[in-house]
Design an enzyme around this catalytic site. Structure first.
Site, PDB file in Angstrom:
ATOM      1  N   ASP A   1      34.452  50.794  33.251  1.00 50.61           N
ATOM      2  CA  ASP A   1      34.975  49.993  32.155  1.00 50.61           C
ATOM      3  C   ASP A   1      34.811  48.503  32.412  1.00 50.61           C
ATOM      4  O   ASP A   1      34.637  47.715  31.471  1.00 50.61           O
ATOM      5  CB  ASP A   1      36.452  50.326  31.924  1.00 50.61           C
ATOM      6  CG  ASP A   1      36.628  51.648  31.187  1.00 50.61           C
ATOM      7  OD1 ASP A   1      35.613  52.241  30.782  1.00 50.61           O
ATOM      8  OD2 ASP A   1      37.789  52.082  31.022  1.00 50.61           O
ATOM      9  N   GLY A   2      34.852  48.072  33.680  1.00 54.52           N
ATOM     10  CA  GLY A   2      34.622  46.668  33.995  1.00 54.52           C
ATOM     11  C   GLY A   2      33.218  46.230  33.612  1.00 54.52           C
ATOM     12  O   GLY A   2      33.012  45.120  33.106  1.00 54.52           O
TER      13      GLY A   2
ATOM     14  N   ASN B   1      40.275  43.675  26.305  1.00 56.63           N
ATOM     15  CA  ASN B   1      41.417  44.464  26.752  1.00 56.63           C
ATOM     16  C   ASN B   1      42.729  43.700  26.641  1.00 56.63           C
ATOM     17  O   ASN B   1      43.602  44.081  25.876  1.00 56.63           O
ATOM     18  CB  ASN B   1      41.229  44.929  28.203  1.00 56.63           C
ATOM     19  CG  ASN B   1      40.513  46.251  28.304  1.00 56.63           C
ATOM     20  OD1 ASN B   1      40.272  46.909  27.298  1.00 56.63           O
ATOM     21  ND2 ASN B   1      40.178  46.646  29.514  1.00 56.63           N
TER      22      ASN B   1
ATOM     23  N   ASP C   1      57.399  39.888  36.651  1.00 56.33           N
ATOM     24  CA  ASP C   1      56.262  39.482  37.476  1.00 56.33           C
ATOM     25  C   ASP C   1      55.127  38.933  36.622  1.00 56.33           C
ATOM     26  O   ASP C   1      54.193  38.329  37.143  1.00 56.33           O
ATOM     27  CB  ASP C   1      55.751  40.674  38.285  1.00 56.33           C
ATOM     28  CG  ASP C   1      56.663  41.015  39.452  1.00 56.33           C
ATOM     29  OD1 ASP C   1      57.593  40.232  39.729  1.00 56.33           O
ATOM     30  OD2 ASP C   1      56.458  42.069  40.078  1.00 56.33           O
TER      31      ASP C   1
ATOM     32  N   THR D   1      44.962  51.304  27.028  1.00 61.09           N
ATOM     33  CA  THR D   1      44.758  52.288  28.092  1.00 61.09           C
ATOM     34  C   THR D   1      44.370  51.648  29.415  1.00 61.09           C
ATOM     35  O   THR D   1      43.957  52.344  30.344  1.00 61.09           O
ATOM     36  CB  THR D   1      43.667  53.304  27.682  1.00 61.09           C
ATOM     37  OG1 THR D   1      42.479  52.605  27.306  1.00 61.09           O
ATOM     38  CG2 THR D   1      44.131  54.167  26.520  1.00 61.09           C
TER      39      THR D   1
ATOM     40  N   TYR E   1      45.569  47.875  31.763  1.00 61.64           N
ATOM     41  CA  TYR E   1      46.732  47.356  32.500  1.00 61.64           C
ATOM     42  C   TYR E   1      48.033  47.674  31.758  1.00 61.64           C
ATOM     43  O   TYR E   1      49.065  47.987  32.359  1.00 61.64           O
ATOM     44  CB  TYR E   1      46.552  45.848  32.671  1.00 61.64           C
ATOM     45  CG  TYR E   1      47.376  45.216  33.764  1.00 61.64           C
ATOM     46  CD1 TYR E   1      48.233  45.953  34.585  1.00 61.64           C
ATOM     47  CD2 TYR E   1      47.293  43.837  33.985  1.00 61.64           C
ATOM     48  CE1 TYR E   1      48.968  45.344  35.584  1.00 61.64           C
ATOM     49  CE2 TYR E   1      48.027  43.227  34.987  1.00 61.64           C
ATOM     50  CZ  TYR E   1      48.870  43.983  35.781  1.00 61.64           C
ATOM     51  OH  TYR E   1      49.604  43.379  36.766  1.00 61.64           O
TER      52      TYR E   1
ATOM     53  N   SER F   1      49.313  51.045  32.694  1.00 64.86           N
ATOM     54  CA  SER F   1      49.870  51.066  34.045  1.00 64.86           C
ATOM     55  C   SER F   1      51.282  50.499  34.099  1.00 64.86           C
ATOM     56  O   SER F   1      52.074  50.871  34.969  1.00 64.86           O
ATOM     57  CB  SER F   1      48.971  50.261  34.993  1.00 64.86           C
ATOM     58  OG  SER F   1      47.667  50.781  35.034  1.00 64.86           O
TER      59      SER F   1
ATOM     60  N   ALA G   1      57.026  44.645  35.395  1.00 65.39           N
ATOM     61  CA  ALA G   1      58.206  44.740  36.257  1.00 65.39           C
ATOM     62  C   ALA G   1      59.317  43.800  35.800  1.00 65.39           C
ATOM     63  O   ALA G   1      59.731  42.901  36.537  1.00 65.39           O
ATOM     64  CB  ALA G   1      57.830  44.454  37.714  1.00 65.39           C
TER      65      ALA G   1
END
Length: 292
Positions: free
Chosen positions: A74-75, A147, A177, A188, A190, A193, A212
């Site tokens: 994907d990168g 993204n 954070d 789908t 970062y 995640s 976070a």
């Protein structure tokens, strides 16, 4: 038809794939246009003829390129998009990486995929982008992301505060954070995640997801993509990080970041036998009993 190809690195493991790819392109009578460094690698390893044209910048896609292929993960796909920009050239991703939500054609099936493209058995799926403006113009003309845009702490383990405004109306000050502003495509990445929602392509929304967060009542927010989002960071340090699809730069405390939907979209090729729901289900192993 002239087809552009981008890939980051040629390894011993993927040399056979590039040879098969070149043979298929030649059999179809298509003309290859390779990214400059990719061509140098392929010629050095004996994978490709030296007569192939090259591209080096996004302006090259406005002159006679009909289709773009990304070969990698994907990168690599995102880097290919940075060349395509507003040219309208459609893109198809062949996955030699791991997960691959964007580059979702497996290396075992890419020849079948190319045949479907040759027969024009595909549709275009339009994907939106984010355009970012900073006070110092940190990214110049490369200020778009497919993204996400992320603000992060840099030189400290302490939390930061990201002040967030939606359409000039105060939304929240996130103690966290960092903060992610994502497109449906990036839902789908970062965003996923960090506990953000999965959003199907074509939805006209942006997703604001804290990283976070200190306050556990704070949750991701889905907002209309026609509303500009304004961010600024506060904390104990002077400098923080801003990242556009992984391209990170240093940003000052209280420096404003304005995020809007870009004025153009990317044409992602959707083959007739594939869809987003199948990709999600297969990549995330939904519906499979893995207890044994």
């Amino acid at each position: 038809m002239r087809v552009a190809v981008y890939s980051k690195k040629i390894t011993k493991a993927n040399i056979p794939l590039f040879k098969r790819f070149a043979e298929t392109i030649e059999r179809f009578g298509w003309e290859l246009v390779l990214e400059k460094e990719l061509k140098q690698q392929l010629v050095k390893k004996g994978c490709i003829c030296t007569e192939a044209d090259i591209f080096t910048r996004h302006e090259d896609f406005h002159h006679g390129i009909d289709l773009a292929f990304s070969i990698g993960g994907d990168g690599t796909f995102l880097k290919t998009v940075s060349y395509i920009r507003n040219s309208g050239v459609p893109i198809l991703g062949i996955n030699t990486g791991r997960l691959g939500f964007l580059a979702n054609i497996s290396d075992e099936l890419f020849e079948d995929a190319l045949e479907l493209v040759r027969q024009k058995r595909y549709d275009y799926q339009k994907r939106s982008l984010l355009r970012v403006e900073t006070e110092r113009g940190l990214y110049g003309a490369d200020n778009v992301a497919m993204n996400e845009v992320t603000l992060l702490k840099k030189d400290t383990s302490s939390m930061i505060t990201v002040n967030t405004y939606l359409d000039d109306k105060y939304l929240n000050s996130y103690w966290a954070d960092g903060l992610i502003v994502s497109t449906p495509t990036g839902s789908t990445a970062y965003n996923l995640s960090c506990g953000g929602p999965i959003v199907t392509p074509g939805c006209q929304v942006h997703i604001i997801t804290p990283i976070a967060p200190h306050n556990l009542t704070v949750r991701p927010v889905v907002v209309p993509d026609n509303m500009p989002i304004k961010l600024s960071v506060e904390g104990r340090e002077r400098n923080y990080l801003i990242s556009l699809d992984g391209n990170a730069k240093s940003i000052r405390q209280n420096e404003e970041v304005l995020i809007r939907k870009a004025e153009y979209m990317i044409n992602v090729i959707k083959l007739e036998d594939t869809n987003f729901l199948d990709t999600i289900r297969n990549k995330m192993s939904w519906g499979k009993d893995q207890r044994n």
